[in-house]
Design an enzyme around this catalytic site. Structure first.
Site, PDB file in Angstrom:
ATOM      1  N   ASN A  46       0.830  -1.205   0.000  1.00 51.96           N
ATOM      2  CA  ASN A  46       0.000   0.000   0.000  1.00 51.96           C
ATOM      3  C   ASN A  46       0.866   1.257   0.000  1.00 51.96           C
ATOM      4  OD1 ASN A  46       0.640  -0.730   2.769  1.00 51.96           O
ATOM      5  ND2 ASN A  46      -0.930   0.687   3.484  1.00 51.96           N
ATOM      6  N   VAL A  47       0.343   2.295  -0.632  1.00 50.06           N
ATOM      7  CA  VAL A  47       1.037   3.582  -0.730  1.00 50.06           C
ATOM      8  C   VAL A  47       0.050   4.668  -0.308  1.00 50.06           C
ATOM      9  CG1 VAL A  47       2.225   5.207  -2.248  1.00 50.06           C
ATOM     10  CG2 VAL A  47       2.469   2.735  -2.634  1.00 50.06           C
ATOM     11  N   GLU A  48       0.347   5.318   0.814  1.00 48.15           N
ATOM     12  CA  GLU A  48      -0.527   6.381   1.318  1.00 48.15           C
ATOM     13  C   GLU A  48      -0.105   7.739   0.773  1.00 48.15           C
ATOM     14  OE1 GLU A  48      -1.816   4.333   5.539  1.00 48.15           O
ATOM     15  OE2 GLU A  48      -0.522   6.077   5.598  1.00 48.15           O
ATOM     16  N   CYS A  57      -4.265   0.814  -2.448  1.00 52.37           N
ATOM     17  CA  CYS A  57      -4.125  -0.420  -1.675  1.00 52.37           C
ATOM     18  C   CYS A  57      -3.098  -1.352  -2.307  1.00 52.37           C
ATOM     19  CB  CYS A  57      -5.469  -1.137  -1.604  1.00 52.37           C
ATOM     20  SG  CYS A  57      -6.790  -0.166  -0.853  1.00 52.37           S
ATOM     21  N   GLU A  59      -3.265  -4.505  -3.015  1.00 50.65           N
ATOM     22  CA  GLU A  59      -3.797  -5.382  -4.055  1.00 50.65           C
ATOM     23  C   GLU A  59      -3.776  -4.690  -5.416  1.00 50.65           C
ATOM     24  OE1 GLU A  59      -4.988  -4.685  -1.000  1.00 50.65           O
ATOM     25  OE2 GLU A  59      -6.679  -5.980  -0.546  1.00 50.65           O
ATOM     26  N   CYS A  89     -10.553  -4.484   0.202  1.00 48.31           N
ATOM     27  CA  CYS A  89     -11.666  -3.534   0.267  1.00 48.31           C
ATOM     28  C   CYS A  89     -12.549  -3.709  -0.976  1.00 48.31           C
ATOM     29  CB  CYS A  89     -11.142  -2.101   0.361  1.00 48.31           C
ATOM     30  SG  CYS A  89     -10.438  -1.452  -1.178  1.00 48.31           S
ATOM     31  N   CYS A  92     -10.815  -2.860  -4.334  1.00 45.95           N
ATOM     32  CA  CYS A  92      -9.858  -3.910  -4.706  1.00 45.95           C
ATOM     33  C   CYS A  92     -10.579  -5.162  -5.195  1.00 45.95           C
ATOM     34  CB  CYS A  92      -8.942  -4.239  -3.538  1.00 45.95           C
ATOM     35  SG  CYS A  92      -7.733  -2.933  -3.222  1.00 45.95           S
TER      36      CYS A  92
END
Length: 133
Positions: A46-48, A57, A59, A89, A92
């Site tokens: 994941n990359v925020e 996300c 995935e 989620c 995804c």
């Protein structure tokens, strides 16, 4: 998938956690897709973003990375967080469904145990590419 394949998937998912960029939530998630021929494992994390709506996300990172490498058919995807089991989620689930109606989704626990569901179980009566034909 055979037991050895699931173990390899778990190890790739676990390895991907180190690449998570999650300075805001501190909720690292890793994922890995397996090509339909079982020869290629492509992981993502994941990359925020400070603008939360721009987060992506694990995935979707794994899938978009795989697609950009020429893979569009997958037999399995694995996912886990640094805190243990998670499920994909809704967004995804829809992205996973785009590339396979029959994919198995492995939701791993810290110890390598897992729950497995098909995308149909996670996203019943789904909308996909065939609906646009």
């Amino acid at each position: 998938m055979e037991k050895e394949d699931i173990e390899k998937l778990f190890q790739e998912v676990k390895k991907s956690l180190q690449y998570s960029y999650c300075p805001y939530s501190n909720f690292a998630v890793g994922a890995c897709v397996v090509s339909d021929d079982k020869n290629t494992y492509i992981y993502g994390a994941n990359v925020e973003n400070a603008s939360y709506g721009n987060c992506i996300c694990a995935e979707r990172v794994a899938i978009t990375k795989a697609v950009s490498m020429g893979y569009t058919k997958f037999m399995a995807i694995g996912v886990m967080s640094a805190k243990g089991r998670v499920t994909p989620c809704g967004i995804c689930r829809q992205v996973i469904r785009e590339f396979s109606k029959d994919i198995n989704v492995y939701m791993f626990h810290d110890d390598g145990g897992y729950d497995m569901k098909t995308i149909e179980e996670l996203l019943p009566d789904s909308f996909g590419p065939d609906d646009l034909k």
